[in-house]
Write a protein that holds these residues in place. Sequence first.
Motif, PDB file in Angstrom:
ATOM      1  N   ALA A   1       0.790  -0.904  -0.238  1.00  0.00           N
ATOM      2  CA  ALA A   1       0.293   0.108   0.111  1.00  0.00           C
ATOM      3  C   ALA A   1       0.513   1.044  -0.023  1.00  0.00           C
ATOM      4  O   ALA A   1       1.682   1.473   1.078  1.00  0.00           O
ATOM      5  CB  ALA A   1      -1.077  -0.373   1.466  1.00  0.00           C
ATOM      6  N   VAL A   2       0.796   2.324  -0.986  1.00  0.00           N
ATOM      7  CA  VAL A   2       1.396   2.895  -0.930  1.00  0.00           C
ATOM      8  C   VAL A   2       0.893   4.797  -0.354  1.00  0.00           C
ATOM      9  O   VAL A   2      -0.466   4.315  -0.831  1.00  0.00           O
ATOM     10  CB  VAL A   2       1.579   3.989  -2.594  1.00  0.00           C
ATOM     11  CG1 VAL A   2       2.868   4.879  -2.678  1.00  0.00           C
ATOM     12  CG2 VAL A   2       2.402   2.234  -3.332  1.00  0.00           C
ATOM     13  N   VAL A   3       1.257   5.066   0.487  1.00  0.00           N
ATOM     14  CA  VAL A   3       0.700   6.486   0.735  1.00  0.00           C
ATOM     15  C   VAL A   3       1.741   7.754   0.638  1.00  0.00           C
ATOM     16  O   VAL A   3       3.039   7.486   0.713  1.00  0.00           O
ATOM     17  CB  VAL A   3       0.724   6.503   2.846  1.00  0.00           C
ATOM     18  CG1 VAL A   3       0.521   8.041   3.354  1.00  0.00           C
ATOM     19  CG2 VAL A   3      -0.195   5.122   2.152  1.00  0.00           C
ATOM     20  N   PRO A   4       1.345   8.844  -0.013  1.00  0.00           N
ATOM     21  CA  PRO A   4       2.339  10.070  -0.125  1.00  0.00           C
ATOM     22  C   PRO A   4       2.345  10.567   0.945  1.00  0.00           C
ATOM     23  O   PRO A   4       1.595  10.540   1.821  1.00  0.00           O
ATOM     24  CB  PRO A   4       0.902  10.482  -0.939  1.00  0.00           C
ATOM     25  CG  PRO A   4      -0.509  10.371  -0.288  1.00  0.00           C
ATOM     26  CD  PRO A   4      -0.535   9.220  -0.384  1.00  0.00           C
ATOM     27  N   VAL A   5       3.817  10.917   1.166  1.00  0.00           N
ATOM     28  CA  VAL A   5       4.239  11.509   2.016  1.00  0.00           C
ATOM     29  C   VAL A   5       3.753  13.366   2.281  1.00  0.00           C
ATOM     30  O   VAL A   5       4.175  14.007   0.772  1.00  0.00           O
ATOM     31  CB  VAL A   5       5.792  11.713   2.760  1.00  0.00           C
ATOM     32  CG1 VAL A   5       6.156  12.513   3.147  1.00  0.00           C
ATOM     33  CG2 VAL A   5       6.246  10.245   2.588  1.00  0.00           C
ATOM     34  N   LEU A   6       3.538  13.878   2.889  1.00  0.00           N
ATOM     35  CA  LEU A   6       2.399  15.140   2.598  1.00  0.00           C
ATOM     36  C   LEU A   6       3.707  16.203   3.268  1.00  0.00           C
ATOM     37  O   LEU A   6       4.774  15.884   4.016  1.00  0.00           O
ATOM     38  CB  LEU A   6       1.537  14.912   3.865  1.00  0.00           C
ATOM     39  CG  LEU A   6      -0.048  14.238   3.156  1.00  0.00           C
ATOM     40  CD1 LEU A   6      -0.493  14.160   3.601  1.00  0.00           C
ATOM     41  CD2 LEU A   6      -0.054  15.143   1.617  1.00  0.00           C
ATOM     42  N   PRO A   7       3.799  17.349   3.722  1.00  0.00           N
ATOM     43  CA  PRO A   7       4.642  18.716   3.394  1.00  0.00           C
ATOM     44  C   PRO A   7       3.865  18.476   5.779  1.00  0.00           C
ATOM     45  O   PRO A   7       2.780  18.528   5.470  1.00  0.00           O
ATOM     46  CB  PRO A   7       3.980  19.570   3.049  1.00  0.00           C
ATOM     47  CG  PRO A   7       3.917  19.356   1.713  1.00  0.00           C
ATOM     48  CD  PRO A   7       3.166  18.220   2.266  1.00  0.00           C
ATOM     49  N   GLY A   8       5.324  18.951   5.924  1.00  0.00           N
ATOM     50  CA  GLY A   8       5.296  18.748   7.559  1.00  0.00           C
ATOM     51  C   GLY A   8       4.845  17.316   8.057  1.00  0.00           C
ATOM     52  O   GLY A   8       4.373  17.423   9.210  1.00  0.00           O
ATOM     53  N   ASP A   9       4.388  16.511   7.101  1.00  0.00           N
ATOM     54  CA  ASP A   9       4.560  15.346   7.823  1.00  0.00           C
ATOM     55  C   ASP A   9       5.718  14.683   9.026  1.00  0.00           C
ATOM     56  O   ASP A   9       7.117  15.334   8.969  1.00  0.00           O
ATOM     57  CB  ASP A   9       4.792  14.268   6.891  1.00  0.00           C
ATOM     58  CG  ASP A   9       3.025  13.758   6.887  1.00  0.00           C
ATOM     59  OD1 ASP A   9       2.217  13.441   7.653  1.00  0.00           O
ATOM     60  OD2 ASP A   9       3.172  13.030   5.628  1.00  0.00           O
ATOM     61  N   THR A  10       5.378  14.640  10.391  1.00  0.00           N
ATOM     62  CA  THR A  10       6.058  13.644  11.656  1.00  0.00           C
ATOM     63  C   THR A  10       6.154  12.488  11.467  1.00  0.00           C
ATOM     64  O   THR A  10       5.006  11.823  10.552  1.00  0.00           O
ATOM     65  CB  THR A  10       6.357  14.390  13.106  1.00  0.00           C
ATOM     66  OG1 THR A  10       4.359  13.790  13.015  1.00  0.00           O
ATOM     67  CG2 THR A  10       5.505  15.972  13.047  1.00  0.00           C
ATOM     68  N   ALA A  11       6.614  11.751  11.820  1.00  0.00           N
ATOM     69  CA  ALA A  11       7.450  10.100  11.882  1.00  0.00           C
ATOM     70  C   ALA A  11       5.751   9.520  12.575  1.00  0.00           C
ATOM     71  O   ALA A  11       5.176   8.668  12.247  1.00  0.00           O
ATOM     72  CB  ALA A  11       8.087   9.760  12.916  1.00  0.00           C
ATOM     73  N   THR A  12       5.154  10.656  13.335  1.00  0.00           N
ATOM     74  CA  THR A  12       3.437   9.761  13.605  1.00  0.00           C
ATOM     75  C   THR A  12       2.667   9.959  12.884  1.00  0.00           C
ATOM     76  O   THR A  12       1.645   9.261  13.057  1.00  0.00           O
ATOM     77  CB  THR A  12       3.548  10.745  14.910  1.00  0.00           C
ATOM     78  OG1 THR A  12       4.790  10.662  16.063  1.00  0.00           O
ATOM     79  CG2 THR A  12       1.954  10.476  16.186  1.00  0.00           C
TER      80      THR A  12
ATOM     81  N   LEU B   1       2.431  10.577   9.643  1.00  0.00           N
ATOM     82  CA  LEU B   1       2.882   9.177   8.862  1.00  0.00           C
ATOM     83  C   LEU B   1       2.474   7.961   9.094  1.00  0.00           C
ATOM     84  O   LEU B   1       1.944   7.019   8.236  1.00  0.00           O
ATOM     85  CB  LEU B   1       4.023   9.607   8.204  1.00  0.00           C
ATOM     86  CG  LEU B   1       4.309   8.890   7.150  1.00  0.00           C
ATOM     87  CD1 LEU B   1       4.346   8.864   5.680  1.00  0.00           C
ATOM     88  CD2 LEU B   1       6.039   8.749   6.377  1.00  0.00           C
ATOM     89  N   ALA B   2       2.557   7.550   9.851  1.00  0.00           N
ATOM     90  CA  ALA B   2       2.559   5.917  10.867  1.00  0.00           C
ATOM     91  C   ALA B   2       0.830   5.541  10.913  1.00  0.00           C
ATOM     92  O   ALA B   2       0.129   5.011  10.067  1.00  0.00           O
ATOM     93  CB  ALA B   2       3.456   6.406  11.976  1.00  0.00           C
ATOM     94  N   ALA B   3       0.289   7.126  11.338  1.00  0.00           N
ATOM     95  CA  ALA B   3      -1.084   6.876  11.712  1.00  0.00           C
ATOM     96  C   ALA B   3      -1.146   6.348   9.909  1.00  0.00           C
ATOM     97  O   ALA B   3      -2.617   5.848   9.815  1.00  0.00           O
ATOM     98  CB  ALA B   3      -1.655   8.193  12.229  1.00  0.00           C
ATOM     99  N   ARG B   4      -0.973   7.530   9.052  1.00  0.00           N
ATOM    100  CA  ARG B   4      -1.822   7.488   7.877  1.00  0.00           C
ATOM    101  C   ARG B   4      -1.275   5.606   6.508  1.00  0.00           C
ATOM    102  O   ARG B   4      -2.405   5.365   6.149  1.00  0.00           O
ATOM    103  CB  ARG B   4      -1.348   8.473   6.749  1.00  0.00           C
ATOM    104  CG  ARG B   4      -2.181   9.290   6.936  1.00  0.00           C
ATOM    105  CD  ARG B   4      -2.465  10.571   5.727  1.00  0.00           C
ATOM    106  NE  ARG B   4      -0.893  10.503   4.662  1.00  0.00           N
ATOM    107  CZ  ARG B   4       0.350  11.426   5.681  1.00  0.00           C
ATOM    108  NH1 ARG B   4       0.022  12.090   6.482  1.00  0.00           N
ATOM    109  NH2 ARG B   4       1.019  11.441   4.715  1.00  0.00           N
ATOM    110  N   VAL B   5      -0.068   4.924   7.352  1.00  0.00           N
ATOM    111  CA  VAL B   5      -0.189   4.576   7.025  1.00  0.00           C
ATOM    112  C   VAL B   5      -0.455   3.066   7.293  1.00  0.00           C
ATOM    113  O   VAL B   5      -1.102   1.910   6.715  1.00  0.00           O
ATOM    114  CB  VAL B   5       1.749   4.266   6.739  1.00  0.00           C
ATOM    115  CG1 VAL B   5       1.481   2.827   6.529  1.00  0.00           C
ATOM    116  CG2 VAL B   5       2.873   4.998   5.753  1.00  0.00           C
ATOM    117  N   LEU B   6      -0.694   3.268   8.935  1.00  0.00           N
ATOM    118  CA  LEU B   6      -1.321   2.709   9.261  1.00  0.00           C
ATOM    119  C   LEU B   6      -2.794   1.548   8.964  1.00  0.00           C
ATOM    120  O   LEU B   6      -3.691   0.836   9.223  1.00  0.00           O
ATOM    121  CB  LEU B   6      -1.631   2.937  11.018  1.00  0.00           C
ATOM    122  CG  LEU B   6      -1.945   1.631  11.822  1.00  0.00           C
ATOM    123  CD1 LEU B   6      -1.035   0.354  11.742  1.00  0.00           C
ATOM    124  CD2 LEU B   6      -2.415   2.003  13.415  1.00  0.00           C
TER     125      LEU B   6
END
Length: 200
Positions: free
Chosen positions: A158-169, A171-176
């Motif tokens: 599953a591919v998720v775009p990295v958005l401006p201002g993303d943090t590891a937290t 990004l992790a939530a969107r991937v989850l």
Amino acid sequence: MNKNTVILISGSGSNMAAIVTASQKDRWRERFGAQVSAVISNKADAPGLAFAQKHHIPTAVVDHKGFASREAFDAALMAEIDRHTPTLVVLAGFMRILTPGFVQHYAGRLINIHPSLLPAFAGLHTHQRALDMGCKFAGATVHRVTAELDHGEILDQAVVPVLPGDTATTLAARVLTQEHIMYPRVVERLLRHMTVVKEG
């Protein structure tokens, strides 16, 4: 014969919960003769155990701290898993590196989900590493487990775009959220394939 899926967790078990929910909503038992037959954790306080119990799924704890070696722990874990004659063994946030003997015992039946687009970012801290590298996309991978960490045949991504201002937290939530869609889909596909092969 029932196709039993045993799920291993170490914490909240959100991917386990997604699989259990899908198995009941999509009637895996009626369609494939398949069920989640047990949820096993290496931590007695794993919150996911309560979810499984609420859904009338047998649970067990095999605490790795009670064993002198990784091999001894894996042997006890295998004994507990094998009580359920599993067709599939699903790692869902199971935070233990498994011995080659364990992996070989379940060869072809053992799958894992990893929070990166493998082969990129095997191991830990995947989201921060993706951000540090300036990646435009992140995601998750379901793969067969081999003795080499986070390798093995890729079953889905599953591919998720990295958005401006993303943090590891963030990004992790969107991937989850994508993991919760993808992992049940892969498990169902494997069970359906086993049903077709058996009938064929």
